[in-house]
Design a protein around this motif. Sequence first.
Motif, short mmCIF file in Angstrom:
data_model
loop_
_atom_site.label_atom_id
_atom_site.label_comp_id
_atom_site.label_asym_id
_atom_site.label_seq_id
_atom_site.Cartn_x
_atom_site.Cartn_y
_atom_site.Cartn_z
N PRO A 5 19.36 26.47 71.71
CA PRO A 5 20.39 25.18 71.33
C PRO A 5 21.82 25.24 71.40
O PRO A 5 22.59 24.17 71.92
CB PRO A 5 20.36 25.47 69.92
CG PRO A 5 18.98 25.98 69.70
CD PRO A 5 18.84 26.98 70.80
N LEU A 30 21.39 31.50 68.43
CA LEU A 30 20.95 30.05 68.86
C LEU A 30 21.52 29.81 70.34
O LEU A 30 21.35 28.69 70.85
CB LEU A 30 21.81 29.34 67.90
CG LEU A 30 21.45 29.14 66.48
CD1 LEU A 30 22.28 28.19 65.75
CD2 LEU A 30 19.87 28.41 66.45
N LEU A 186 28.27 25.17 63.15
CA LEU A 186 27.56 24.11 63.95
C LEU A 186 28.24 22.89 63.62
O LEU A 186 28.09 21.78 64.21
CB LEU A 186 26.36 24.16 63.22
CG LEU A 186 25.48 25.53 63.82
CD1 LEU A 186 24.39 25.72 63.15
CD2 LEU A 186 25.41 25.44 65.33
N LEU A 361 11.59 28.89 66.21
CA LEU A 361 11.63 27.51 66.84
C LEU A 361 10.48 27.29 67.99
O LEU A 361 10.48 28.30 68.75
CB LEU A 361 12.98 27.31 67.58
CG LEU A 361 14.23 27.34 66.75
CD1 LEU A 361 15.34 27.20 67.63
CD2 LEU A 361 14.22 26.26 65.79
N LEU B 189 20.05 22.22 62.53
CA LEU B 189 21.40 21.63 63.42
C LEU B 189 21.08 22.19 64.92
O LEU B 189 21.60 21.41 65.62
CB LEU B 189 22.61 21.96 63.06
CG LEU B 189 22.99 21.54 61.47
CD1 LEU B 189 24.33 21.79 60.83
CD2 LEU B 189 22.71 19.98 61.42
N GLY B 190 20.64 23.62 64.89
CA GLY B 190 20.38 24.01 66.16
C GLY B 190 19.50 23.26 66.89
O GLY B 190 19.52 22.86 67.99
N ALA B 191 18.34 22.91 66.28
CA ALA B 191 17.05 21.96 67.01
C ALA B 191 17.70 20.82 67.47
O ALA B 191 17.40 20.15 68.46
CB ALA B 191 16.10 21.94 66.10
N LEU B 192 18.59 20.11 66.52
CA LEU B 192 19.41 18.86 66.86
C LEU B 192 20.12 18.97 68.24
O LEU B 192 20.14 18.21 68.98
CB LEU B 192 20.25 18.43 65.70
CG LEU B 192 20.55 17.07 65.43
CD1 LEU B 192 19.06 16.31 65.27
CD2 LEU B 192 21.49 17.02 64.21
N PHE B 193 20.83 20.16 68.48
CA PHE B 193 21.46 20.42 69.85
C PHE B 193 20.48 20.54 70.88
O PHE B 193 20.73 19.68 71.96
CB PHE B 193 22.31 21.70 69.82
CG PHE B 193 23.45 21.66 69.03
CD1 PHE B 193 24.68 21.35 69.65
CD2 PHE B 193 23.82 21.98 67.65
CE1 PHE B 193 25.86 21.24 69.37
CE2 PHE B 193 24.98 21.95 67.04
CZ PHE B 193 25.84 21.74 67.85
N CYS B 194 19.25 21.03 70.79
CA CYS B 194 18.35 21.13 71.66
C CYS B 194 17.68 19.75 71.95
O CYS B 194 17.65 19.28 73.10
CB CYS B 194 17.19 21.98 71.27
SG CYS B 194 17.28 23.58 71.48
N ARG B 196 19.11 17.01 72.01
CA ARG B 196 20.24 16.21 72.78
C ARG B 196 20.12 16.67 74.02
O ARG B 196 20.40 15.79 74.94
CB ARG B 196 21.53 16.39 72.12
CG ARG B 196 21.69 15.57 70.66
CD ARG B 196 23.13 15.50 70.11
NE ARG B 196 23.07 14.81 68.68
CZ ARG B 196 23.90 14.59 68.07
NH1 ARG B 196 25.13 15.56 68.22
NH2 ARG B 196 23.84 14.07 66.80
N LEU B 197 19.78 17.81 74.44
CA LEU B 197 19.98 18.25 75.59
C LEU B 197 18.64 17.98 76.29
O LEU B 197 18.52 17.62 77.45
CB LEU B 197 19.99 19.87 75.59
CG LEU B 197 21.37 20.42 75.41
CD1 LEU B 197 21.33 22.05 75.19
CD2 LEU B 197 22.41 20.05 76.33
N THR B 198 17.50 17.91 75.66
CA THR B 198 16.22 17.88 76.54
C THR B 198 15.57 16.49 76.03
O THR B 198 14.69 16.17 76.61
CB THR B 198 15.25 19.03 76.12
OG1 THR B 198 14.86 18.87 74.52
CG2 THR B 198 15.82 20.34 76.25
#
Lengths: 404, 401
Positions: A5, A30, A186, A361, B189-194, B196-198
Amino acid sequence: MSVLPLARYRVLDFGTAWAGAMVGLILAHLGAEVIRIESRERIDGMRLGWPGKGAPPEPEFNAHFHVLNPNKLSITANMKQPEGVTLIKELVKECDVVTDNFTPGVLERVGLDYESLRAVKPDIILVSIPAAGNYGPLKDVRTYASTLGALAGIEGLVGYPGERVLSLGGGYADTNGGVHGAMAILVALLHRNRMGEGQFVDLSQWEATTSLLVGPIMEYIMNGRNQAPQGNLSPTMVPYNNYACKGEDTWVSIAVYSDEEWQGLCRAMGEPAWTKEERFSDKYSRLKNRQALDELIAAWTSNLTHYEATEVLQRAGVAAAPLLNVDERHDDPHFRERQLYIDMEHPRTGVEPVFDIPWKLSGTPGAMRRHSPLLGEHNEYVFTELLGLSKGEVARLTEAKALY
Amino acid sequence: MQERTLEGIKVVECAEMVAGPYCGKLLSDLGAEVTKVEAPCGDPARRRGPFRGDLPDAEGSALFLYLNTNKLGVTLNLENKKGRRLLGELVRETDILIADWPPSESERLSLSYEIFSAANPRLVITSITPFGQTGLHRDYRAYPLNTFHGGGEGYLLPGGKQNLEREPVRGAGFLTEYDSGLCAAVATLGALFCARLTGRGQQIDVSKQEAAMALSRVDIARYRWDGVVESRAIRGARPGNSIRCLDGYVQIHCPGDHQWRALLEAMGNPGWAADPKYGDRASRVKHVEEINARIEEWSTELTTREVARRVQAKGCPAAPYNTIADLLQDEHLKYRGFFAQAEHPRAGKLTYPTVPYRLSLTPPDCPRPAPLLGQHNQLILGARLGHSTRQLLQLSQAGVI
């Protein structure tokens, strides 16, 4: 394609002790490149000291440090030397986030406060997490996790009903503050991505813990009741307690809400005659006769191990779980299946099991990438590769104890 | 109005009580549009209280009101096929689904990640369950007592108690539930960053037990060094832990010799402390009960605040055990604006704790109150998903919403 992430972000991490280390740990998990700023001038206490029994008094042997710092890099830059500060500022230009848990004023005294950082990197984010925040009458309070927990109100709510207050006694207030710190970073990054601006974020570890005491706070707001320790009591559930099992100091937690679950509990216990008594005939009566009920259940659990009791109860549809001592926290078969500990090879101490990331994840499994860094292990990468200094210049700065 | 950090992000929350809803609240308070899906009987948090004047009211449970600020509320019966289909429609248009269904329930009701993500590849599903989505105990039932004590920290409470015959107790409130919700919010929120990238979502598996254990990772690591299986008799057995004063308790922490000397100085260097058996840390821990009794001879004449002040002044960490009443009156917290007020249509004016971080550019604003049960059925199920008022009436009469 597996993308971490925060793979595009770099964090300059002044974090020390447990709270500070926890912030960087989560960001590193992360995928951010987290660079610990350290110095031999003042080595993070967590690298030294306990548990030093038999270990040399050097900064690479502390198991506490090793489980809080995997996936991070470490450089030694001396903030007491003007050239050290200059180098840190050069590095800030290459970073997205700076984080610290110093007592208020430390960064300002060496010229690394938010305004100074912003002057070299206009959209920098500084997230600062001292014990009680950066402002307010108690901002300079000296704390450990235990005293922080006392201030936050959490320590004073542990104990048996009607008896003296006891304590949590562990590091909860520290590590919890660290997770909130990561959350704040974040949020600030998302804001920057959206609006193009960095900012200063002030976090109080004290408030991080107090913010979780919603029930007791709302009880006071609503009804003016100042809660005292309640043991395991619940106003809506019975039985709701820990019960002694076969073996020294072993326990099972049992929690029953509905009549259906109560019937399951009776079945699991083999329908003893006392379960049919008037005083346990409905939930209201059971709430009234909680203590007698607890004693009868404990008489049953005392013939089983905590794992056996759990298994029998779960099969009958009753919520139950063994209380785990630290040995069982390593060896519980459920954890083995979930691979909760990752074996990391550390260059000085060999293979150590490190507690994994507390979430899985599906898109980015296996994010534990490297052992916790040796002091200054990444000086070369950061100063020559990243900042483009010559080897000679690095040698000179090392000699001058700016890199120290 | 100021633009919020998560504005435009849509979240559907199928979660009850504390952990999942706390995750949803952290996102909704940042500006995400969180639609809370409740069974027609409502989230059990509505029945948990506390209630003003102890009068039960499904719209007045303070726990529910706090955990669901800034959310929209719809009702759906997921036991019903039509209810599940409506959820499917809702999730197709959303970025994040927060769900606390145990794995066996997801399977029974066909509410799996595979099905949802086939219709919406960007979807992030955050699953929050007591023991996680995999492993031997994945379908074990648990209430907050079990998850708290299942995390291992509960085995060691209360700290500083020598009597192992008595049962371990839990921490205050719903601690592990909040820890899990926060952990889930960070991962989300981490997965949200991902995403957006992918352009792809993913499933997040949060085990409450592990969220709790993550916070005591240091204690777990120590065991490998010293081999000591910590017990309640060891935890917190140190000079200064839970010291009684005139009006309450203080916590004094003096592991180092210099801190011990600072404490003695604050007490006026009493004669008893000269005994060589108090000379080093290990030996002090061995004699902890007599030391604490000695400290209390001094402290019980003084208030908590005075003891903490005198000990701090000499350079040793010390703090009063603040009660909830103390916290609400605390000058430091007041100065920082930690507690905020909000108006609820049924429950009136309420004071809530806010988040512990102050973003200089995005200060917290007055939250919109928690939704009434099914308050936004018309808005979300009607206007958003395109069902007519008459269809909604029929769904309501059939017990679907």
